[in-house]
Design a protein around this motif. Structure first.
Motif, PDB file in Angstrom:
ATOM      1  N   ARG A  93       0.833  -1.211   0.000  1.00  0.00           N
ATOM      2  CA  ARG A  93       0.000   0.000   0.000  1.00  0.00           C
ATOM      3  C   ARG A  93       0.865   1.258   0.000  1.00  0.00           C
ATOM      4  NH1 ARG A  93      -4.313  -0.712   4.775  1.00  0.00           N
ATOM      5  NH2 ARG A  93      -4.871   1.409   4.111  1.00  0.00           N
ATOM      6  N   LEU A  94       1.942   1.226   0.756  1.00  0.00           N
ATOM      7  CA  LEU A  94       2.846   2.381   0.813  1.00  0.00           C
ATOM      8  C   LEU A  94       3.607   2.552  -0.499  1.00  0.00           C
ATOM      9  CD1 LEU A  94       4.096   1.823   4.448  1.00  0.00           C
ATOM     10  CD2 LEU A  94       2.689   3.738   3.657  1.00  0.00           C
ATOM     11  N   GLU A  95       3.891   1.447  -1.173  1.00  0.00           N
ATOM     12  CA  GLU A  95       4.513   1.539  -2.493  1.00  0.00           C
ATOM     13  C   GLU A  95       3.548   2.211  -3.472  1.00  0.00           C
ATOM     14  OE1 GLU A  95       6.750  -1.379  -5.683  1.00  0.00           O
ATOM     15  OE2 GLU A  95       4.843  -2.037  -4.821  1.00  0.00           O
ATOM     16  N   ALA A  96       2.263   1.840  -3.403  1.00  0.00           N
ATOM     17  CA  ALA A  96       1.266   2.421  -4.298  1.00  0.00           C
ATOM     18  C   ALA A  96       1.110   3.922  -4.084  1.00  0.00           C
ATOM     19  CB  ALA A  96      -0.086   1.726  -4.107  1.00  0.00           C
ATOM     20  N   ARG A 128       3.086  17.711  -6.788  1.00  0.00           N
ATOM     21  CA  ARG A 128       2.248  18.617  -7.573  1.00  0.00           C
ATOM     22  C   ARG A 128       0.881  17.992  -7.872  1.00  0.00           C
ATOM     23  NH1 ARG A 128       5.430  22.830  -9.312  1.00  0.00           N
ATOM     24  NH2 ARG A 128       7.682  22.449  -9.195  1.00  0.00           N
ATOM     25  N   GLU A 129       0.863  16.692  -8.078  1.00  0.00           N
ATOM     26  CA  GLU A 129      -0.409  16.004  -8.331  1.00  0.00           C
ATOM     27  C   GLU A 129      -1.331  16.106  -7.123  1.00  0.00           C
ATOM     28  OE1 GLU A 129      -1.133  11.429  -8.433  1.00  0.00           O
ATOM     29  OE2 GLU A 129      -0.599  12.030 -10.480  1.00  0.00           O
ATOM     30  N   CYS A 130      -0.789  15.865  -5.945  1.00  0.00           N
ATOM     31  CA  CYS A 130      -1.589  15.964  -4.728  1.00  0.00           C
ATOM     32  C   CYS A 130      -2.016  17.409  -4.480  1.00  0.00           C
ATOM     33  CB  CYS A 130      -0.814  15.431  -3.529  1.00  0.00           C
ATOM     34  SG  CYS A 130      -1.753  15.541  -1.993  1.00  0.00           S
ATOM     35  N   GLN A 131      -1.109  18.344  -4.745  1.00  0.00           N
ATOM     36  CA  GLN A 131      -1.448  19.758  -4.573  1.00  0.00           C
ATOM     37  C   GLN A 131      -2.628  20.141  -5.463  1.00  0.00           C
ATOM     38  OE1 GLN A 131      -0.206  21.784  -2.455  1.00  0.00           O
ATOM     39  NE2 GLN A 131      -0.721  23.840  -3.131  1.00  0.00           N
ATOM     40  N   ASP A 145     -10.858  11.671   2.917  1.00  0.00           N
ATOM     41  CA  ASP A 145     -10.143  10.393   2.940  1.00  0.00           C
ATOM     42  C   ASP A 145      -9.401  10.169   1.626  1.00  0.00           C
ATOM     43  OD1 ASP A 145     -11.216  10.025   5.458  1.00  0.00           O
ATOM     44  OD2 ASP A 145     -12.830   8.694   4.773  1.00  0.00           O
ATOM     45  N   LEU A 146     -10.016  10.580   0.514  1.00  0.00           N
ATOM     46  CA  LEU A 146      -9.351  10.470  -0.789  1.00  0.00           C
ATOM     47  C   LEU A 146      -8.089  11.319  -0.818  1.00  0.00           C
ATOM     48  CD1 LEU A 146      -9.194   9.713  -3.813  1.00  0.00           C
ATOM     49  CD2 LEU A 146     -10.718  11.658  -4.269  1.00  0.00           C
ATOM     50  N   VAL A 147      -8.197  12.558  -0.364  1.00  0.00           N
ATOM     51  CA  VAL A 147      -7.027  13.450  -0.336  1.00  0.00           C
ATOM     52  C   VAL A 147      -5.927  12.853   0.538  1.00  0.00           C
ATOM     53  CG1 VAL A 147      -6.184  15.698   0.435  1.00  0.00           C
ATOM     54  CG2 VAL A 147      -8.338  15.544  -0.820  1.00  0.00           C
ATOM     55  N   GLU A 148      -6.308  12.357   1.722  1.00  0.00           N
ATOM     56  CA  GLU A 148      -5.322  11.784   2.638  1.00  0.00           C
ATOM     57  C   GLU A 148      -4.595  10.601   2.012  1.00  0.00           C
ATOM     58  OE1 GLU A 148      -4.202  12.351   6.190  1.00  0.00           O
ATOM     59  OE2 GLU A 148      -4.562  14.170   5.023  1.00  0.00           O
ATOM     60  N   SER A 149      -5.312   9.800   1.239  1.00  0.00           N
ATOM     61  CA  SER A 149      -4.703   8.604   0.646  1.00  0.00           C
ATOM     62  C   SER A 149      -3.659   8.950  -0.407  1.00  0.00           C
ATOM     63  CB  SER A 149      -5.783   7.711   0.021  1.00  0.00           C
ATOM     64  OG  SER A 149      -6.311   8.287  -1.176  1.00  0.00           O
TER      65      SER A 149
END
Length: 238
Positions: free
Chosen positions: A63-66, A89-92, A160-164
């Motif tokens: 999961r951490l690799e993903a 940048r993707e998460c931002q 939860d989506l953002v956190e993931s």
């Protein structure tokens, strides 16, 4: 691989699946930079530390690799990744798209009591900063503030989506928080205060702009943080 602060084996919550417990704790250690980029992790030592078999450990590591936090080299080693600016940048982008709309919903909502919990988190951040500047607690309350806004808008699933997806960005935020000469905690509180004020005054566009400016702060320091902490980032070809 280090034992916990007391020198005793880590103890988890028996009510939660082992893989989830290991994932959450190992992720926290990576994001907090307790396990910095390029740390090599021994699965045998991790298994002993958490007191689990290889199966839940493997699930947690995958999961951490993903999420882009670990690199797995089969039959060789598992390594904490360097901070990938493309993932940051993707998460931002994701956070900005969602959180600006969250504050717009709250600013348009006549029931301002919904943001009381987020404002309480802000008050506690101010208390922590004034008393002991405990950055670990400050960072926890910062995240609690943002989560409180999602909950107030009845959009916790989106949080939860953002956190993931936020692991790489959270590591950059942690570097920013610890950078010498930076005044990020004070700026965070000022930004949060402005966001709350714009929501309470029902200023929808101003609330969105305040959130957008707030979220842009750490990314704007990416080049500086790369220079301050070169071992945390990939080497860029000249």
């Amino acid at each position: 691989m280090r034992m916990n602060a007391s020198g005793k084996r880590w103890m988890g919550d028996k009510r939660t699946p082992l893989a989830d417990q290991v994932y959450a704790d190992l992720r926290k250690r990576i994001v907090s930079l307790e396990l910095p980029p390029n740390s090599s992790l021994s699965r045998q030592e991790l298994s002993a530390y958490y007191g689990v078999s290889q199966t839940p450990l493997r699930d947690a590591i995958q999961r951490l690799e993903a999420e882009g936090l670990l690199d797995i080299f089969p039959q060789s080693k598992t390594v904490v990744t360097l901070i990938d600016d493309s993932l940051v940048r993707e998460c931002q982008f994701l956070r900005t798209a969602l959180e600006t709309e969250i504050v717009a919903l709250l600013a348009a909502d006549p029931d301002k009591s919904k943001i009381d919990a987020a404002q309480e988190s802000l008050a506690r951040m101010e208390w922590v900063l004034a008393r002991d500047r405990e950055l670990e607690e400050f960072d926890r309350l910062d995240k609690q503030f943002h989560r409180g806004l999602f909950i107030a808008a009845d959009k916790q699933g989106l949080h939860d989506l953002v956190e993931s997806r936020s692991g790489p960005l959270d590591r950059l935020r942690r570097l920013h928080l610890h950078a010498q000469g930076e005044r990020k905690p004070e700026r965070v509180i000022a930004d949060h205060t402005k966001i709350i004020d714009m929501i309470r005054e029902s200023r929808v566009e101003d609330a969105k702009e305040a959130m957008r400016a707030h979220l842009a702060g750490t990314l704007a320091r990416l080049e500086t943080l790369t220079e301050l902490f070169p071992d945390h980032f990939p080497i860029t070809a000249e």
